[in-house]
Design a protein around this motif. Structure first.
Motif, mmCIF file in Angstrom:
data_model
loop_
_atom_site.group_PDB
_atom_site.id
_atom_site.type_symbol
_atom_site.label_atom_id
_atom_site.label_comp_id
_atom_site.label_asym_id
_atom_site.label_seq_id
_atom_site.Cartn_x
_atom_site.Cartn_y
_atom_site.Cartn_z
ATOM 1 N N ILE A 247 0.869 -1.181 0.000
ATOM 2 C CA ILE A 247 0.000 0.000 0.000
ATOM 3 C C ILE A 247 0.905 1.231 0.000
ATOM 4 C CG2 ILE A 247 -1.797 1.300 1.208
ATOM 5 C CD1 ILE A 247 -2.840 -1.275 2.367
ATOM 6 N N VAL A 248 0.773 2.051 -1.036
ATOM 7 C CA VAL A 248 1.659 3.212 -1.193
ATOM 8 C C VAL A 248 0.886 4.509 -1.005
ATOM 9 C CG1 VAL A 248 3.382 4.286 -2.699
ATOM 10 C CG2 VAL A 248 2.860 1.888 -2.977
ATOM 11 N N PHE A 249 1.407 5.355 -0.127
ATOM 12 C CA PHE A 249 0.863 6.708 0.028
ATOM 13 C C PHE A 249 1.688 7.646 -0.853
ATOM 14 C CE2 PHE A 249 -0.495 4.662 3.911
ATOM 15 C CZ PHE A 249 -1.735 5.236 4.184
ATOM 16 N N VAL A 250 1.012 8.398 -1.722
ATOM 17 C CA VAL A 250 1.725 9.345 -2.577
ATOM 18 C C VAL A 250 1.138 10.732 -2.344
ATOM 19 C CG1 VAL A 250 2.432 9.915 -4.920
ATOM 20 C CG2 VAL A 250 2.029 7.525 -4.304
ATOM 21 N N GLY A 251 1.936 11.599 -1.700
ATOM 22 C CA GLY A 251 1.446 12.939 -1.391
ATOM 23 C C GLY A 251 2.390 14.024 -1.850
ATOM 24 N N SER A 252 3.288 13.667 -2.772
ATOM 25 C CA SER A 252 4.206 14.665 -3.336
ATOM 26 C C SER A 252 4.437 14.311 -4.801
ATOM 27 C CB SER A 252 5.524 14.685 -2.557
ATOM 28 O OG SER A 252 6.046 13.392 -2.410
ATOM 29 N N PRO A 253 4.879 15.276 -5.612
ATOM 30 C CA PRO A 253 5.032 15.022 -7.052
ATOM 31 C C PRO A 253 5.991 13.860 -7.325
ATOM 32 C CG PRO A 253 5.272 17.359 -6.554
ATOM 33 C CD PRO A 253 5.262 16.649 -5.249
ATOM 34 N N ILE A 254 5.603 12.996 -8.268
ATOM 35 C CA ILE A 254 6.428 11.827 -8.584
ATOM 36 C C ILE A 254 7.476 12.211 -9.626
ATOM 37 C CG2 ILE A 254 6.392 9.493 -9.544
ATOM 38 C CD1 ILE A 254 3.436 9.363 -8.692
ATOM 39 N N ALA A 255 8.745 12.003 -9.268
ATOM 40 C CA ALA A 255 9.834 12.333 -10.190
ATOM 41 C C ALA A 255 10.049 11.208 -11.211
ATOM 42 C CB ALA A 255 11.118 12.583 -9.404
ATOM 43 N N ASP A 256 9.676 9.982 -10.832
ATOM 44 C CA ASP A 256 9.935 8.829 -11.701
ATOM 45 C C ASP A 256 9.183 8.938 -13.024
ATOM 46 O OD1 ASP A 256 11.207 6.811 -9.559
ATOM 47 O OD2 ASP A 256 9.519 7.851 -8.658
ATOM 48 N N ALA A 257 9.810 8.449 -14.085
ATOM 49 C CA ALA A 257 9.166 8.433 -15.400
ATOM 50 C C ALA A 257 8.054 7.390 -15.400
ATOM 51 C CB ALA A 257 10.190 8.098 -16.474
ATOM 52 N N GLU A 258 7.026 7.659 -16.187
ATOM 53 C CA GLU A 258 5.891 6.732 -16.270
ATOM 54 C C GLU A 258 6.343 5.343 -16.718
ATOM 55 O OE1 GLU A 258 1.937 6.543 -18.950
ATOM 56 O OE2 GLU A 258 2.158 8.405 -17.815
ATOM 57 N N ALA A 259 7.268 5.299 -17.670
ATOM 58 C CA ALA A 259 7.753 4.009 -18.186
ATOM 59 C C ALA A 259 8.392 3.165 -17.086
ATOM 60 C CB ALA A 259 8.752 4.247 -19.314
ATOM 61 N N ALA A 260 9.128 3.828 -16.184
ATOM 62 C CA ALA A 260 9.786 3.110 -15.075
ATOM 63 C C ALA A 260 8.731 2.535 -14.123
ATOM 64 C CB ALA A 260 10.715 4.056 -14.321
ATOM 65 N N LEU A 261 7.669 3.303 -13.896
ATOM 66 C CA LEU A 261 6.597 2.839 -13.002
ATOM 67 C C LEU A 261 5.861 1.648 -13.619
ATOM 68 C CD1 LEU A 261 5.194 6.316 -11.877
ATOM 69 C CD2 LEU A 261 6.481 4.715 -10.461
ATOM 70 N N VAL A 262 5.614 1.723 -14.933
ATOM 71 C CA VAL A 262 4.921 0.631 -15.633
ATOM 72 C C VAL A 262 5.761 -0.647 -15.573
ATOM 73 C CG1 VAL A 262 4.162 -0.173 -17.913
ATOM 74 C CG2 VAL A 262 3.556 2.129 -17.126
ATOM 75 N N LYS A 263 7.050 -0.491 -15.797
ATOM 76 C CA LYS A 263 7.958 -1.642 -15.752
ATOM 77 C C LYS A 263 7.927 -2.298 -14.362
ATOM 78 C CE LYS A 263 12.826 -2.801 -16.625
ATOM 79 N NZ LYS A 263 14.168 -2.252 -16.838
ATOM 80 N N LEU A 264 7.942 -1.451 -13.337
ATOM 81 C CA LEU A 264 7.897 -1.933 -11.958
ATOM 82 C C LEU A 264 6.566 -2.635 -11.680
ATOM 83 C CD1 LEU A 264 9.257 -2.026 -9.172
ATOM 84 C CD2 LEU A 264 8.337 0.252 -8.720
ATOM 85 N N GLY A 265 5.488 -2.029 -12.168
ATOM 86 C CA GLY A 265 4.161 -2.618 -11.987
ATOM 87 C C GLY A 265 4.058 -4.004 -12.599
ATOM 88 N N LYS A 266 4.618 -4.161 -13.788
ATOM 89 C CA LYS A 266 4.579 -5.466 -14.467
ATOM 90 C C LYS A 266 5.373 -6.514 -13.694
ATOM 91 C CE LYS A 266 3.747 -3.833 -19.168
ATOM 92 N NZ LYS A 266 4.372 -3.419 -20.449
ATOM 93 N N LYS A 267 6.484 -6.063 -13.103
ATOM 94 C CA LYS A 267 7.316 -6.985 -12.317
ATOM 95 C C LYS A 267 6.549 -7.463 -11.077
ATOM 96 C CE LYS A 267 11.684 -7.125 -9.782
ATOM 97 N NZ LYS A 267 12.670 -6.267 -9.120
ATOM 98 N N LEU A 268 5.835 -6.530 -10.439
ATOM 99 C CA LEU A 268 5.041 -6.892 -9.259
ATOM 100 C C LEU A 268 3.955 -7.894 -9.642
ATOM 101 C CD1 LEU A 268 4.577 -3.381 -7.579
ATOM 102 C CD2 LEU A 268 6.101 -5.191 -6.830
ATOM 103 N N LYS A 269 3.291 -7.615 -10.762
ATOM 104 C CA LYS A 269 2.209 -8.488 -11.215
ATOM 105 C C LYS A 269 2.734 -9.900 -11.466
ATOM 106 C CE LYS A 269 -1.376 -8.752 -14.796
ATOM 107 N NZ LYS A 269 -1.984 -8.030 -15.934
#
Length: 207
Positions: free
Chosen positions: A111-133
């Motif tokens: 469970i992730v709380f996000v309350g500040s601007p995300i510096a990470d690129a969208e592509a990096a987040l998608v890649k991470l998401g796929k790995k978790l899945k």
């Protein structure tokens, strides 16, 4: 009830000093951590919860996976505010903590709380998401404070990690409401099976 190991990732960046969530983003988040850790541990006596922070000098695991709510509350209070949040590093450390859970029958959730601007690129987040899945890790994302800016990236992350609707994104705009109250009626607390106790608590509050 679902048997689960869950790691809560706290945003403790400088943005948490803002008062747009009463009394501050950090304290609103802390209430939500108390609510979520209590709900998870009550729903199944074999569940375990861990807490880490994603800003400051680096990602810090404050509470290793435990079923002791008192320990979670005492160790997660007083997390120092400062620096910039590193979402991808936080999620990677959380995944590592889940991988080393003692009970391998527990489902894995971050469970992730996000309350500040995300510096990470969208592509990096998608890649991470796929790995978790791929590793059967579900994810709930609580998007508050900088919701307009972060929503597109967080939606992309959610779409990458979501499997059979096991992951959720709850976006909470700032306003006169209480963060933990909104989470009470969200799928994060209600869970996949309607989460009896939480539903009752939500019903009592809404009545």
């Amino acid at each position: 009830m679902v048997l689960e190991a869950c790691v809560l990732c706290i945003d403790n960046s400088d943005f948490m000093r803002n008062g747009d969530f009463a009394p501050s983003r950090m304290e609103a988040q802390q209430d939500a951590v108390n609510l979520l850790s209590g709900t998870k541990c009550q729903s199944n006596p074999e569940n375990s919860v861990g807490v880490l922070s994603m800003a400051g000098a680096g990602v810090t695991l404050h509470v290793a996976l435990t079923g002791d709510v008192g320990k979670i509350l005492s160790l997660s209070h007083g997390i120092a505010i400062g620096g910039e949040v590193n979402i991808t590093a936080g999620i990677q450390v959380a995944q590592l903590a889940l991988k080393h859970r003692q009970n391998k029958n527990q489902r894995q959730r971050i469970i992730v709380f996000v309350g500040s601007p995300i510096a990470d690129a969208e592509a990096a987040l998608v890649k991470l998401g796929k790995k978790l899945k791929k590793n059967s890790v579900a994810m709930d994302i609580i998007n508050f404070g900088e919701e307009a800016e972060n929503t597109p990236k967080l939606e992309a992350l959610l779409n990458a990690v979501n499997s059979d609707d096991n992951s959720h994104l709850v976006t909470v705009p700032s306003g006169p409401h209480v963060l933990s109250d909104i989470l009470l009626s969200s799928p994060i607390v209600q869970g996949e099976d309607g989460g009896g106790e939480a539903a009752m608590a939500g019903g009592a509050g809404g009545g």
